[in-house]
Design a protein around this motif. Structure first.
Motif, short mmCIF file in Angstrom:
data_model
loop_
_atom_site.label_atom_id
_atom_site.label_comp_id
_atom_site.label_asym_id
_atom_site.label_seq_id
_atom_site.Cartn_x
_atom_site.Cartn_y
_atom_site.Cartn_z
N ILE A 257 0.84 -1.20 0.00
CA ILE A 257 0.00 0.00 0.00
C ILE A 257 0.88 1.26 0.00
O ILE A 257 0.52 2.27 -0.61
N LYS A 258 2.03 1.21 0.66
CA LYS A 258 2.96 2.35 0.64
C LYS A 258 3.30 2.75 -0.78
O LYS A 258 3.42 3.95 -1.10
N LYS A 259 3.43 1.77 -1.66
CA LYS A 259 3.82 2.03 -3.04
C LYS A 259 2.70 2.69 -3.86
O LYS A 259 2.95 3.19 -4.95
N LEU A 260 1.49 2.65 -3.31
CA LEU A 260 0.34 3.24 -4.02
C LEU A 260 0.06 4.68 -3.60
O LEU A 260 -0.68 5.39 -4.29
N ILE A 261 0.63 5.11 -2.47
CA ILE A 261 0.40 6.47 -1.98
C ILE A 261 0.95 7.47 -3.00
O ILE A 261 2.11 7.39 -3.42
N GLY A 262 0.12 8.41 -3.40
CA GLY A 262 0.52 9.41 -4.38
C GLY A 262 0.35 8.98 -5.81
O GLY A 262 0.49 9.80 -6.73
N LEU A 276 -3.70 1.93 6.68
CA LEU A 276 -3.18 3.25 6.31
C LEU A 276 -2.48 3.90 7.50
O LEU A 276 -1.48 4.61 7.34
N GLY A 277 -2.97 3.65 8.71
CA GLY A 277 -2.30 4.16 9.89
C GLY A 277 -0.87 3.68 9.97
O GLY A 277 0.06 4.44 10.25
N HIS A 278 -0.65 2.40 9.71
CA HIS A 278 0.70 1.84 9.69
C HIS A 278 1.51 2.40 8.52
O HIS A 278 2.71 2.70 8.67
N VAL A 279 0.87 2.53 7.37
CA VAL A 279 1.56 3.08 6.20
C VAL A 279 2.05 4.50 6.48
O VAL A 279 3.14 4.90 6.02
N PHE A 280 1.29 5.25 7.26
CA PHE A 280 1.64 6.64 7.58
C PHE A 280 2.59 6.73 8.77
O PHE A 280 2.75 7.79 9.36
N GLY A 281 3.20 5.63 9.14
CA GLY A 281 4.18 5.65 10.21
C GLY A 281 3.63 5.45 11.60
O GLY A 281 4.36 5.53 12.59
N GLY A 282 2.32 5.20 11.69
CA GLY A 282 1.68 5.05 12.99
C GLY A 282 1.68 3.63 13.51
O GLY A 282 2.21 2.71 12.88
#
Length: 379
Positions: A257-262, A276-282
């Motif tokens: 999912i990180k690779k799909l951001i943006g 998404l929380g984990h993807v955003f560093g949370g």
């Protein structure tokens, strides 16, 4: 037939079995919805759990294939106060007991669900054993030795084996409308406006119906689908579904999912919000007894609007662990936990609750239109 519900802390409840006799274990939790027991039973997010319904009588309108949220039930056990002796509804095709027997699920009635729920609110959700075979002490030990929810990747048990295009009838049941020329009880579907890819982490059928009702053509993919494979389909947006288990155990999903951001607009629901929380560093943490039911109040911090929402989750994202480019947009008014987030720079947002409801109120269905508007704004 007698049955025992034993909790890992030694608390025991006795009752009468229905469905398939035997022994099952899982995390016990409670749901406060007054209707919708069939949707609860077939929601993949309940994988690995024994569910207690706080409403006193269950089964009174039977079971029918149209109200299922997946192809089969996912609960490991079902705890209720009283099983209705009569299933009375013109849509009913079988009783709840018959449905459980068909699918090999054990249920227990005559339990003081009020006492059980009060205990879980004080002690927290815990492992449990539901059995028609074991003694009290054996059942308690079985509960203690069962797998915990923390660290459990249950998504792999419920995700689709193969990708597919959602083509089932998604029309909305409504009243006839002489103004639009609608003569029956089914509202016409809008034309397809956007093509999206939906990750199936345990997706509910009604999410797919709502997406189609909002003008989306939906291609569903397996939870292990690589980001490059999603992008090769060139969708207008990406949807992240609900699902069971511990979101912290899904590192392989976080990385994709990180690779799909943006790259594409993204909308997440429930487990999708936690991912998404984990993807955003949370980070995520386990709630004491979770949010499960159709009466959870949520505040939109941007508008001040309060919505009554349908929820089913035992984990929450920690807002203090986010990066500075992430904004909390919604909070739960019962405990101030995070109910929605968005990225400040990229077209990505998510909510912790279920805007598609099933069961529950429809206060939050507008999020599907917001997703469509977000896609429009980025084209």
């Amino acid at each position: 037939m007698k049955a025992i519900l034993a909790l890992e802390d030694g608390r025991v409840f006795h009752g009468r079995a229905f469905g398939q006799p035997g022994t099952s274990t899982g995390e016990i939790c409670f749901n406060t919805s007054m209707t919708g027991y069939q949707e609860v039973i077939t929601d993949p997010s309940y994988r690995g759990q024994i569910v207690t319904m706080t409403y006193p009588q269950i089964g009174n309108y039977g079971v029918n294939p149209d109200d299922a949220e997946s192809a089969s039930p996912h609960v490991r056990g079902f705890v209720i106060g009283e099983l209705s002796p009569v299933a009375s509804n013109y849509r009913s095709r079988q009783t709840l007991a018959e449905y459980f027997t068909e699918h090999g699920i054990l249920g227990i009635e005559w339990v003081d669900t009020r006492a059980l729920t009060k205990h879980l609110r004080s002690a927290g959700a815990m492992r449990a054993c539901l059995t028609t075979e074991l003694s009290e002490n054996e059942a308690i030990e079985t509960a203690k030795n069962s797998a915990p929810m923390e660290g459990a990747d249950l998504v792999q048990e419920v995700t689709t084996a193969e990708g597919y295009s959602w083509e089932q009838d998604s029309r909305r049941f409504t009243l006839p409308n002489t103004v639009t020329g609608q003569e029956d009880n089914w509202a016409a579907l809008p034309p397809i406006k956007h093509r999206i890819v939906a990750y199936d982490f345990g997706i509910k059928y009604n999410i797919l119906r709502r997406l189609r009702q909002s003008g989306f053509d939906v291609q569903v993919v397996n939870s292990r689908t690589k980001a490059e494979d999603v992008l090769s389909l060139n969708p207008d947006g990406v949807f992240l579904s609900n699902g069971p288990g511990d979101p912290a155990a899904l590192g392989y999903i976080h990385e994709e999912i990180k690779k799909l951001i943006g790259k594409k607009p993204i909308f997440g629901i429930c487990l999708g919000n936690q991912i998404l929380g984990h993807v955003f560093g949370g980070k995520t943490f386990k709630l004491k007894f979770g949010h499960r039911g159709g009466n959870q109040p949520v505040k939109d911090l941007r508008s001040g609007k309060i919505s009554i929402t349908s929820q089913n989750h035992g984990f929450s994202v920690d807002p203090d662990t986010f990066r500075s480019d992430v904004e909390v947009t919604h909070i739960n008014l019962n405990d101030d936990t995070v109910e929605g987030i968005r990225h400040k720079d990229h077209p990505v947002f998510s909510v912790q609750y279920h805007p598609e409801a099933a069961p529950g109120p429809n206060d939050a269905t507008y999020f599907f239109d917001e997703f469509a508007a977000l896609i429009d704004s980025t084209k």
